[in-house]
Design a protein around this motif. Structure first.
Motif, PDB file in Angstrom:
ATOM      1  N   LEU A  92       0.785  -2.136  -7.378  1.00 32.38           N
ATOM      2  CA  LEU A  92       1.644  -3.022  -8.148  1.00 32.38           C
ATOM      3  C   LEU A  92       3.110  -2.670  -7.895  1.00 32.38           C
ATOM      4  N   TYR A  93       3.367  -1.369  -7.756  1.00 37.59           N
ATOM      5  CA  TYR A  93       4.724  -0.907  -7.434  1.00 37.59           C
ATOM      6  C   TYR A  93       5.174  -1.572  -6.132  1.00 37.59           C
ATOM      7  N   GLY A  94       4.325  -1.471  -5.109  1.00 35.41           N
ATOM      8  CA  GLY A  94       4.677  -2.033  -3.797  1.00 35.41           C
ATOM      9  C   GLY A  94       4.840  -3.539  -3.873  1.00 35.41           C
ATOM     10  N   PHE A  95       3.948  -4.179  -4.610  1.00 33.07           N
ATOM     11  CA  PHE A  95       3.976  -5.641  -4.705  1.00 33.07           C
ATOM     12  C   PHE A  95       5.258  -6.115  -5.389  1.00 33.07           C
ATOM     13  N   VAL A  96       5.588  -5.455  -6.505  1.00 35.55           N
ATOM     14  CA  VAL A  96       6.748  -5.894  -7.278  1.00 35.55           C
ATOM     15  C   VAL A  96       8.046  -5.518  -6.578  1.00 35.55           C
ATOM     16  N   LYS A  97       8.101  -4.281  -6.043  1.00 38.08           N
ATOM     17  CA  LYS A  97       9.353  -3.795  -5.457  1.00 38.08           C
ATOM     18  C   LYS A  97       9.567  -4.275  -4.024  1.00 38.08           C
ATOM     19  N   GLY A  98       8.473  -4.708  -3.384  1.00 40.57           N
ATOM     20  CA  GLY A  98       8.591  -5.120  -1.990  1.00 40.57           C
ATOM     21  C   GLY A  98       8.770  -3.940  -1.053  1.00 40.57           C
ATOM     22  N   LYS A  99       8.447  -2.730  -1.511  1.00 40.54           N
ATOM     23  CA  LYS A  99       8.450  -1.557  -0.616  1.00 40.54           C
ATOM     24  C   LYS A  99       7.379  -0.578  -1.101  1.00 40.54           C
ATOM     25  N   ASN A 100       6.803   0.119  -0.129  1.00 37.65           N
ATOM     26  CA  ASN A 100       5.677   0.992  -0.472  1.00 37.65           C
ATOM     27  C   ASN A 100       6.112   2.153  -1.350  1.00 37.65           C
ATOM     28  N   ALA A 101       5.240   2.529  -2.264  1.00 38.62           N
ATOM     29  CA  ALA A 101       5.466   3.791  -2.988  1.00 38.62           C
ATOM     30  C   ALA A 101       5.258   4.904  -1.968  1.00 38.62           C
ATOM     31  N   GLN A 102       6.112   5.911  -2.010  1.00 42.67           N
ATOM     32  CA  GLN A 102       5.984   7.007  -1.034  1.00 42.67           C
ATOM     33  C   GLN A 102       5.450   8.239  -1.739  1.00 42.67           C
ATOM     34  N   LEU A 103       4.350   8.745  -1.199  1.00 42.66           N
ATOM     35  CA  LEU A 103       3.649   9.816  -1.901  1.00 42.66           C
ATOM     36  C   LEU A 103       3.639  11.102  -1.079  1.00 42.66           C
ATOM     37  N   VAL A 104       3.635  12.220  -1.798  1.00 46.27           N
ATOM     38  CA  VAL A 104       3.493  13.520  -1.129  1.00 46.27           C
ATOM     39  C   VAL A 104       2.332  14.271  -1.779  1.00 46.27           C
ATOM     40  N   LYS A 105       1.773  15.220  -1.021  1.00 42.38           N
ATOM     41  CA  LYS A 105       0.609  15.953  -1.548  1.00 42.38           C
ATOM     42  C   LYS A 105       1.085  17.033  -2.515  1.00 42.38           C
ATOM     43  N   PHE A 116       0.814  -1.216   0.000  1.00 41.43           N
ATOM     44  CA  PHE A 116       0.000   0.000   0.000  1.00 41.43           C
ATOM     45  C   PHE A 116       0.849   1.268   0.000  1.00 41.43           C
ATOM     46  N   PRO A 117       0.558   2.187  -0.926  1.00 37.66           N
ATOM     47  CA  PRO A 117       1.332   3.426  -0.964  1.00 37.66           C
ATOM     48  C   PRO A 117       1.221   4.173   0.360  1.00 37.66           C
ATOM     49  N   LYS A 118       2.323   4.816   0.746  1.00 40.72           N
ATOM     50  CA  LYS A 118       2.381   5.559   2.008  1.00 40.72           C
ATOM     51  C   LYS A 118       2.271   7.038   1.713  1.00 40.72           C
ATOM     52  N   LYS A 119       1.396   7.736   2.438  1.00 42.44           N
ATOM     53  CA  LYS A 119       1.298   9.185   2.245  1.00 42.44           C
ATOM     54  C   LYS A 119       2.180   9.879   3.272  1.00 42.44           C
ATOM     55  N   LEU A 120       3.142  10.654   2.817  1.00 40.06           N
ATOM     56  CA  LEU A 120       4.041  11.359   3.734  1.00 40.06           C
ATOM     57  C   LEU A 120       3.478  12.752   4.002  1.00 40.06           C
ATOM     58  N   SER A 121       3.829  13.299   5.162  1.00 33.99           N
ATOM     59  CA  SER A 121       3.268  14.624   5.456  1.00 33.99           C
ATOM     60  C   SER A 121       4.246  15.754   5.108  1.00 33.99           C
ATOM     61  N   LYS A 122       5.456  15.374   4.639  1.00 32.78           N
ATOM     62  CA  LYS A 122       6.418  16.426   4.273  1.00 32.78           C
ATOM     63  C   LYS A 122       6.432  16.632   2.753  1.00 32.78           C
ATOM     64  N   LYS A 123       7.310  17.526   2.320  1.00 36.73           N
ATOM     65  CA  LYS A 123       7.459  17.740   0.869  1.00 36.73           C
ATOM     66  C   LYS A 123       8.397  16.679   0.292  1.00 36.73           C
ATOM     67  N   GLY A 124       8.288  16.465  -1.000  1.00 33.81           N
ATOM     68  CA  GLY A 124       9.154  15.485  -1.663  1.00 33.81           C
ATOM     69  C   GLY A 124      10.256  16.162  -2.461  1.00 33.81           C
ATOM     70  N   GLU A 125      11.196  15.332  -2.954  1.00 32.94           N
ATOM     71  CA  GLU A 125      12.271  15.870  -3.818  1.00 32.94           C
ATOM     72  C   GLU A 125      11.662  16.512  -5.057  1.00 32.94           C
ATOM     73  N   CYS A 126      10.498  16.024  -5.448  1.00 28.36           N
ATOM     74  CA  CYS A 126       9.851  16.574  -6.645  1.00 28.36           C
ATOM     75  C   CYS A 126       9.354  17.998  -6.400  1.00 28.36           C
ATOM     76  N   GLN A 127       9.497  18.469  -5.153  1.00 28.24           N
ATOM     77  CA  GLN A 127       9.013  19.823  -4.836  1.00 28.24           C
ATOM     78  C   GLN A 127      10.159  20.736  -4.381  1.00 28.24           C
ATOM     79  N   GLU A 128      11.382  20.374  -4.799  1.00 25.89           N
ATOM     80  CA  GLU A 128      12.532  21.206  -4.422  1.00 25.89           C
ATOM     81  C   GLU A 128      12.431  22.608  -5.028  1.00 25.89           C
ATOM     82  N   ILE A 129      11.883  22.663  -6.234  1.00 31.50           N
ATOM     83  CA  ILE A 129      11.637  23.982  -6.855  1.00 31.50           C
ATOM     84  C   ILE A 129      10.137  24.049  -7.143  1.00 31.50           C
ATOM     85  N   ILE A 130       9.529  25.139  -6.754  1.00 32.76           N
ATOM     86  CA  ILE A 130       8.075  25.267  -6.920  1.00 32.76           C
ATOM     87  C   ILE A 130       7.777  26.536  -7.707  1.00 32.76           C
TER      88      ILE A 130
END
Ligand code: FMN
Length: 605
Positions: free
Chosen positions: A239-252, A117-131
């Motif tokens: 499917l990401y979690g199942f195949v990789k064996g680790k949760n996808a980590q998501l940010v808002k 199951f994907p995990k929702k993080l409460s912080k910002k992600g690397e994808c948000q280094e520049i906004i």
């Protein structure tokens, strides 16, 4: 997986080419990637010197293409399809544990599921280094490619489109192409059958603008999940979690409440207007034909966020073989156990890339009773995206492996009973250009699960003799080649200069039908009768079984020519996707690509 890990992995296995020459986002870069991925030893390409000559611009962001350049690359980035399928099979067949040891071993499997199951993080992600927000968020700052000359504009070709249902209970990621209209407006090419389109209609009905975030790049597994045909309600990142064996980590996302993977390179955020549509396309598509202009929803961009040092991921679609061959192969393997839940006697299936997946499927089943193959065909045609399949050939369990092309073709041709051809009608892919109606068309099922037929009932003539006899009847016949003359159903291919319905030609050829079992007609233009790979591509693309298959007593004709009002076809027939010759010449001169005329002919460039 971070970008440097992806690049290192590819490099380590000699699967990465780096091109430092200056290349344009308009046609040049996609043409280089297109040529590369058709080679037997194709590699991913990192383009480091990217410009937009028309607008006098140079981009800092390199472009990564063909990341799924081969089966090996897919194994490295996704995993071994057969092994993943075996794990899915194990889960599907899990029974209550019989004893203590059983319980222990089952615990392992179940524990692994926690990582699904994907995990929702409460912080910002690397994808948000520049906004960049509002008017500062400009699509023209991204190196978005225009692939083909007739394309309606630049398109994002590897976009992970994240959406959720109106009530927020279902999430989805789909890989859909996205047309750039201007700096702040992006087309959403989710086709009529796709999950995000169903969500869109919920928002439209409620009169609420639809939040959408597009991820580009990051772990290549994300985009692979985006194209996986999971049913609505199943978030592909499971499917990401199942195949990789680790949760996808998501940010808002910053300006809407859609969650995206923390490590994608770019995120384009916004809201889709539910009141208005815009003309989308044309676009040279993975069918090898252009998809024509049609109305689709569009997004008003509210933010673009990115990593500090991003890569821009893109793919090229057109005539096969392409990157989707390798992505599709892994998908095909992984979905076998899931398909078996609907068709338990299915042993294997294969969707060759020159059938552009939905146009042609080969399936092997264990037949238990008469009509079993047809029953399974109906099951396929009724299940999810498998229902788009236009042509299905079923073979029995004694058939050779489905990927042994020559052996399985012989097996099939020795078993086709023309009286048993099964023609039906149903849903076809929104990209299908051959059906008289949009997204509804003919289906052909061929049941070859029975015994060999006893005789062909024809006497063969040589190619030269048969062509000569045909040309005496009609000068529209230009060339002829027969295939598999040592089977019970030889194929006679002819090319014609078409100026009438080919039903008339078939009727005129009646005196010669004692020499022909299966007649296939293609246009003279752009077809080479000695190139079966591209002929299969052409034939399964161009026919609608309810319109283009004609029978005589002991023969059948398949009309794979371009259709027009001569055939009662009233839609617009699209052009093939072809390279711009001047671009190919310039790339050759600059020694960026190295191909000869034979290569261009082989793949109908
Ligand atoms: C290279 C590539 C491009 C694609 N482009 C589109 C597209 O533009 N629109 C679309 O509806 N599906 C497209 N697809 C197919 C979808 O990604 C696929 O059907 C997926 O399962 C859709 O997800 P969904 O069922 O969650 O909507 C594309 C697939 C690939 C491999």
């Amino acid at each position: 997986m971070q970008n440097n890990e992806t690049l290192e992995l590819l490099k380590k296995h000699d699967l990465l080419k780096i091109i430092n020459d200056e290349l344009d986002i308009y046609l040049e870069i996609p043409h280089v990637a297109y040529v590369e991925v058709k080679k037997p030893d194709s590699k991913a390409i990192l383009f480091t010197n990217v410009v937009d000559r028309k607008n006098g611009k140079k981009f800092d962001t390199p472009i990564l293409m063909n990341v799924f350049c081969s089966q090996k690359a897919v194994e490295l980035l996704i995993g071994d399809g057969d092994k993943i399928a075996a794990r899915i099979q194990e889960l599907l067949h899990m029974k209550p544990p019989a004893g203590f040891m059983d319980k222990i071993s089952m615990l392992g499997t179940l524990f692994n599921l926690k990582s699904v199951f994907p995990k929702k993080l409460s912080k910002k992600g690397e994808c948000q280094e520049i906004i960049k927000l509002g008017l500062d968020a400009k699509l023209s700052e991204l190196p978005i490619l225009t692939t083909w000359e007739q394309d309606g504009g630049p398109f994002i070709t590897m976009g992970q489109v994240y959406t959720k249902s109106l009530d927020g209970k279902m999430s989805n990621v789909g890989m859909y192409r996205l047309q750039v209209y201007d700096d702040h407006t992006l087309g959403m090419h989710w086709q009529i059958h796709k999950d995000s389109n169903h969500f869109f209609h919920e928002y439209k009905k409620a009169g609420v603008k639809m939040p959408v975030s597009i991820g580009i790049g990051g772990d290549p597994m994300y985009i692979w999940c985006g194209q996986a045909p999971l049913p609505i309600g199943v978030f592909e990142l499971l499917l990401y979690g199942f195949v990789k064996g680790k949760n996808a980590q998501l940010v808002k996302s910053i300006t809407n409440d859609i969650y995206i993977p923390r490590d994608v390179d770019f995120v384009i955020e916004g809201f889709v207007d539910v009141q208005n549509l815009r003309i989308e396309g044309p676009f040279g598509d993975h069918t090898g034909y252009y998809t024509l202009k049609e109305e689709y929803p569009f997004m008003n961009v509210t933010a673009i966020t990115q990593k500090k040092e991003p890569l821009f991921a893109a793919t090229v679609v057109g005539k096969p073989p392409l990157e989707d061959k390798y992505m599709g192969h892994a998908t095909e393997r992984i979905f076998l156990p899931l398909l078996k839940t609907t068709a338990p006697d299915l042993i294997d299936y294969y969707m060759p890339e020159n059938g552009v997946f939905h146009n042609f499927i080969l399936a092997k089943i264990k037949t238990l009773y008469p009509g079993h193959a047809q029953q399974t065909m109906h099951a396929f045609w009724g299940v999810g995206q498998m229902s788009f399949v236009k042509h299905a050939i079923f073979v029995g369990e004694d058939a050779p492996s489905l990927t042994e092309h020559d052996a399985v073709t012989r097996y099939i041709l020795n078993r086709i009973d023309l009286e048993e051809l099964f023609i039906s009608r149903g849903v076809v892919d929104a990209l299908d250009h051959s059906s008289n109606k949009f997204a509804v068309g003919g289906k052909l099922g061929i049941d070859c699960t029975g015994e060999e037929i006893t005789e062909s009932g024809i006497t063969l003539l040589s190619d030269e003799e048969l062509l000569r006899e045909m040309q005496k009847i009609s000068s529209s016949v230009k060339d002829l080649k027969q295939y598999y003359t040592d089977t019970k159903n030889p194929i006679c291919l002819i090319s014609v200069e078409k100026n009438r319905s080919q039903k008339e030609l078939f009727a005129e050829l009646k005196p010669l039908l004692e020499h022909i079992k299966i007649l296939i007609i293609v246009d003279e233009k752009d077809n080479y009768l000695d190139n079966p790979y591209m002929l299969i591509w052409r034939v399964v693309n161009n026919i609608d079984a309810t319109r283009d298959i004609f029978f005589d007593a002991n023969s059948v004709c398949v009309d794979a020519t371009t259709k027009s009002e001569l055939d009662g076809f009233m839609r617009e027939w699209p052009d093939d996707v072809t390279c711009t010759q001047s671009v190919l010449e310039s790339l050759k001169e600059r020694k960026i690509i190295d191909i000869d005329d034979a290569f261009e002919r082989k793949f109908l460039l």
